[in-house]
Design an enzyme around this catalytic site. Sequence first.
Site, mmCIF file in Angstrom:
data_model
loop_
_atom_site.group_PDB
_atom_site.id
_atom_site.type_symbol
_atom_site.label_atom_id
_atom_site.label_comp_id
_atom_site.label_asym_id
_atom_site.label_seq_id
_atom_site.Cartn_x
_atom_site.Cartn_y
_atom_site.Cartn_z
ATOM 1 C CE LYS A 30 17.590 4.971 -10.944
ATOM 2 N NZ LYS A 30 16.533 5.973 -11.186
ATOM 3 C CG ASP A 65 14.851 8.772 -8.830
ATOM 4 O OD1 ASP A 65 15.795 9.553 -9.019
ATOM 5 O OD2 ASP A 65 14.861 7.594 -9.200
#
Length: 284
Positions: A71, A107
């Site tokens: 990420k 997210d």
Amino acid sequence: MAKNYRAEITGVFGDPVDGNPTGVMEEAAYAACGLNYRYLTLKVTKDDFDDAMKAIHAFHMKGMNLTMPHKINVIPYLDELSEAARIIGAVNTIVVRDGKLFGENTDGKGFVQALKNNDVSLNGKKIVILGAGGAAKAIAVECALAGAASVTILNRTAARAEELAEVLKSHTKAEASGMALEPGQKIPADTDILINATCIGLHPDSDQKPDIDYDTIRDTMVVSDVVFNPVDTLFLQEAAKRGAKTVNGLGMLACQGALNFELWTGVKAPLEVMEETLRKEFEE
């Protein structure tokens, strides 16, 4: 019209990735909308990551999800970042636009959308978040950008909580503070939304819950958990016993997947299909 046997490709790069259920949800959504798309769950190690990123262009993919450990190290490969991804410093979704790679972090956005779907507004609210990891950071940033008045970060390591609070104060208008999460932690009475952003309670450790004083949870609070399996965690059960409104992690995961779906396809996501697919997957 000539038949087209070539599917549009999406997927996820990660290691480990075998237990990632996103593909089941996305494939169900593609089928429900009649789209010739596929979602590939791909094990990609740190050593193979450079080759995997080249494959996005070589295979003309529509986009990819990223999970650990990619990420952060994906950022130098990207042409553009969303505001949230830039502040968070992590990307979980790549969208290919005219040959360029756009980095997004869905997210926190998925969490915020799940709250909205449960008629919970963030505007002017006081938020308390348990944890200071990747999920906590994404959620904290998006809550602040969505209008939260204040965000308090409680984490076992106070320094990490304070670091996240500084990020919020530097990049958003919300007040922010970080401090150590003590055993039997009391939740401030004026808290509007309490969030467990740790993995405590995730299957197979579903008999566990964050170590807080549950009797300080009030019926005026909204309590949410990022843990999606089991759907009704012990954390949420304890909150419900005290009269709090609860929002489970399955909704966040489905909303996150829906945002990815829409970024890649330009089609409104069948959220109910995605939620039901996940629910059945976890029941099994």
